[in-house]
Design an enzyme around this catalytic site. Structure first.
Site, PDB file in Angstrom:
ATOM      1  N   HIS A  69       4.644  47.631  64.253  1.00  0.00           N
ATOM      2  CA  HIS A  69       3.462  46.925  63.743  1.00  0.00           C
ATOM      3  C   HIS A  69       3.891  45.688  62.966  1.00  0.00           C
ATOM      4  O   HIS A  69       4.927  45.672  62.292  1.00  0.00           O
ATOM      5  CB  HIS A  69       2.571  47.843  62.902  1.00  0.00           C
ATOM      6  CG  HIS A  69       3.203  48.437  61.686  1.00  0.00           C
ATOM      7  ND1 HIS A  69       3.284  47.766  60.484  1.00  0.00           N
ATOM      8  CD2 HIS A  69       3.764  49.656  61.465  1.00  0.00           C
ATOM      9  CE1 HIS A  69       3.863  48.542  59.578  1.00  0.00           C
ATOM     10  NE2 HIS A  69       4.178  49.686  60.147  1.00  0.00           N
ATOM     11  N   ASP A  71       1.837  44.106  60.707  1.00  0.00           N
ATOM     12  CA  ASP A  71       1.160  43.966  59.421  1.00  0.00           C
ATOM     13  C   ASP A  71       1.902  44.684  58.302  1.00  0.00           C
ATOM     14  O   ASP A  71       2.760  45.548  58.538  1.00  0.00           O
ATOM     15  CB  ASP A  71      -0.283  44.466  59.512  1.00  0.00           C
ATOM     16  CG  ASP A  71      -0.381  45.944  59.850  1.00  0.00           C
ATOM     17  OD1 ASP A  71       0.410  46.417  60.700  1.00  0.00           O
ATOM     18  OD2 ASP A  71      -1.239  46.644  59.284  1.00  0.00           O
ATOM     19  N   ASP A  95       9.109  48.599  55.973  1.00  0.00           N
ATOM     20  CA  ASP A  95       7.927  49.022  56.741  1.00  0.00           C
ATOM     21  C   ASP A  95       7.148  47.822  57.255  1.00  0.00           C
ATOM     22  O   ASP A  95       6.180  47.407  56.654  1.00  0.00           O
ATOM     23  CB  ASP A  95       7.056  49.897  55.846  1.00  0.00           C
ATOM     24  CG  ASP A  95       5.922  50.566  56.587  1.00  0.00           C
ATOM     25  OD1 ASP A  95       5.963  50.614  57.827  1.00  0.00           O
ATOM     26  OD2 ASP A  95       4.986  51.037  55.921  1.00  0.00           O
ATOM     27  N   GLU A 125      -1.935  48.390  61.460  1.00  0.00           N
ATOM     28  CA  GLU A 125      -1.477  49.775  61.359  1.00  0.00           C
ATOM     29  C   GLU A 125      -1.678  50.334  59.965  1.00  0.00           C
ATOM     30  O   GLU A 125      -1.852  51.545  59.796  1.00  0.00           O
ATOM     31  CB  GLU A 125       0.006  49.863  61.750  1.00  0.00           C
ATOM     32  CG  GLU A 125       0.552  51.288  61.887  1.00  0.00           C
ATOM     33  CD  GLU A 125       1.087  51.887  60.591  1.00  0.00           C
ATOM     34  OE1 GLU A 125       1.332  53.107  60.556  1.00  0.00           O
ATOM     35  OE2 GLU A 125       1.258  51.135  59.590  1.00  0.00           O
ATOM     36  N   GLU A 126      -1.664  49.452  58.968  1.00  0.00           N
ATOM     37  CA  GLU A 126      -1.665  49.898  57.576  1.00  0.00           C
ATOM     38  C   GLU A 126      -3.058  50.179  57.024  1.00  0.00           C
ATOM     39  O   GLU A 126      -3.195  50.500  55.844  1.00  0.00           O
ATOM     40  CB  GLU A 126      -0.972  48.854  56.691  1.00  0.00           C
ATOM     41  CG  GLU A 126       0.506  48.625  57.006  1.00  0.00           C
ATOM     42  CD  GLU A 126       1.390  49.786  56.576  1.00  0.00           C
ATOM     43  OE1 GLU A 126       0.847  50.834  56.155  1.00  0.00           O
ATOM     44  OE2 GLU A 126       2.613  49.653  56.670  1.00  0.00           O
ATOM     45  N   GLU A 154       9.394  52.710  62.784  1.00  0.00           N
ATOM     46  CA  GLU A 154       9.116  53.034  61.382  1.00  0.00           C
ATOM     47  C   GLU A 154      10.427  53.339  60.648  1.00  0.00           C
ATOM     48  O   GLU A 154      11.396  53.799  61.249  1.00  0.00           O
ATOM     49  CB  GLU A 154       8.188  54.244  61.285  1.00  0.00           C
ATOM     50  CG  GLU A 154       6.772  53.999  61.771  1.00  0.00           C
ATOM     51  CD  GLU A 154       5.921  53.222  60.771  1.00  0.00           C
ATOM     52  OE1 GLU A 154       6.450  52.842  59.700  1.00  0.00           O
ATOM     53  OE2 GLU A 154       4.737  52.985  61.066  1.00  0.00           O
ATOM     54  N   HIS A 330       5.902  50.246  50.925  1.00  0.00           N
ATOM     55  CA  HIS A 330       4.733  49.914  50.102  1.00  0.00           C
ATOM     56  C   HIS A 330       5.075  49.735  48.622  1.00  0.00           C
ATOM     57  O   HIS A 330       4.173  49.490  47.819  1.00  0.00           O
ATOM     58  CB  HIS A 330       3.622  50.961  50.246  1.00  0.00           C
ATOM     59  CG  HIS A 330       3.188  51.200  51.656  1.00  0.00           C
ATOM     60  ND1 HIS A 330       2.179  52.096  51.975  1.00  0.00           N
ATOM     61  CD2 HIS A 330       3.596  50.680  52.839  1.00  0.00           C
ATOM     62  CE1 HIS A 330       2.001  52.112  53.289  1.00  0.00           C
ATOM     63  NE2 HIS A 330       2.856  51.255  53.832  1.00  0.00           N
TER      64      HIS A 330
END
Length: 354
Positions: A69, A71, A95, A125-126, A154, A330
């Site tokens: 992903h 994003d 990530d 995705e997030e 991931e 994150h």
């Protein structure tokens, strides 16, 4: 333009430096598309919203899909990227822009891959699953997700993590009779009734399941309790939200039945509020088995839910494999060891050939 053929560590930094919060991926998608068209020969390349897809048509006997992903979560004062010793810092470092960089670098530098390749760089995705770009591609371009094995980039700290747990959330509700707390005997306290539910959880023993050599540990946990009206009122309603993380040998329906069995005999209402099936590792399939061999047999179960479940629903064995520690995803101090990036390139080059 992004340099796909150069140092994958520098490519990771360049990707980090393109802000790409969910729903704001247009710029990074433009950059990825332009770089692939200019530097990755032999690929058919298309755009779907803010997703970029590329695939070879070499008539190999198997096809490997690499998915990542584009994003990230919102920036937390952690842009631009910065390098400190062997760590590359920045939003999305783990990530999963380092995983994206690995896939992009391989697309541009594999001369003669032994498998046909499909690359899927997708958006959103997030955030809520309904917005997930991979789900949109599954609906609109299903043939692009056809493969013998899928690798989702991931962060796994460089270890292959197979399959994923399923997840189920339910709300257990109880009722009582409201009364003034000074005359509590006239009421029936709903919060007190939750004690029986919590007692069941306290003595619950979660199972561990071995599938293809991977041990999946389950968990049944209270994650929220709600109740109460006022400081002088006996409450007539209360609830506890429970999250069940279950091994991928169970379906969502079987998981829900298990929850009903655990609380059988209690005067509660059970409402399912969210669910997603797990993904079996499928490591006995030839293409997946070869990947495990390339990794020296180092494989473990994936805890948590990821988009590999979408591939499992299509009957495609899927694993998580990428640079970075998932525990740092994150975080304000999100970072990736640069050695993880080069190690991932080396392992996947051995597996993909060329």
């Amino acid at each position: 333009m992004l340099d796909l053929r150069g140092d994958p560590i520098e490519l990771t930094a360049a990707l980090i430096d393109i802000p790409s919060e969910s729903r704001k991926e247009a710029r990074i998608a433009d950059e990825v598309e332009a770089a692939l068209r200019a530097q990755a020969s032999g690929f058919e390349i298309i755009r779907n919203g803010n997703a970029v897809l590329a695939r070879t048509k070499l008539n190999r006997s198997s096809r490997v899909l690499l998915a990542g992903h584009l994003d990230t979560v919102p920036v937390a004062g952690n842009l631009p990227s910065r390098r400190e010793n062997d760590q590359l810092h920045g939003c999305g470092a783990a990530d999963m822009k380092s995983g994206d960089a690995v896939f992009l670098h391989l697309a541009a530098t594999l001369a003669e891959p032994t498998h046909d390749l499909t690359l899927v760089f997708y958006d959103c995705e997030e955030i809520d699953s309904a917005a997930n770009g991979l789900g949109r591609i599954q609906r609109e371009l299903p043939d692009w997700l056809s493969a013998d094995v899928a690798i989702l980039g991931e962060p796994t700290a460089g270890c292959i993590e197979a399959g994923c747990q399923g997840t189920l959330r339910v709300v257990l509700s109880v009722t009582g009779t409201r009364a003034h707390s000074a005359r509590s005997w006239l009421g029936d306290n709903a919060i007190h009734k939750l004690g029986a539910v919590l007692d069941r959880l306290a003595v619950y023993r979660a199972r561990s399941v071995d599938i293809d050599g991977c041990t999946y540990r389950e968990g049944l946990s209270a994650v929220r309790v709600a109740g109460g009206v006022a400081g002088n009122v006996i409450p007539d309603a209360a609830s506890v939200t429970i999250n069940y993380r279950f091994a991928p040998d169970r379906s969502v329906a079987a998981a829900l039945q298990h929850v009903h069995d655990v609380f059988d005999g209690l005067d509660v209402q059970i409402e399912q509020t969210d669910a997603a099936a797990g993904a079996l590792p499928g490591l006995s399939e030839p293409a997946a088995k070869a990947l495990v061999e390339a990794a020296g047999g180092q494989v473990r179960a994936k805890y948590g839910w990821t988009d590999v479940s979408r591939f499992a629903a299509l009957g495609i064995p899927a694993v998580n494999y990428g640079p970075g520690d998932p525990n740092l995803a994150h975080c304000r101090d999100e970072r990736v060891p640069v050695g993880n990036i080069t190690a991932a390139v080396d392992l996947l080059r051995r597996y993909l050939g060329g």
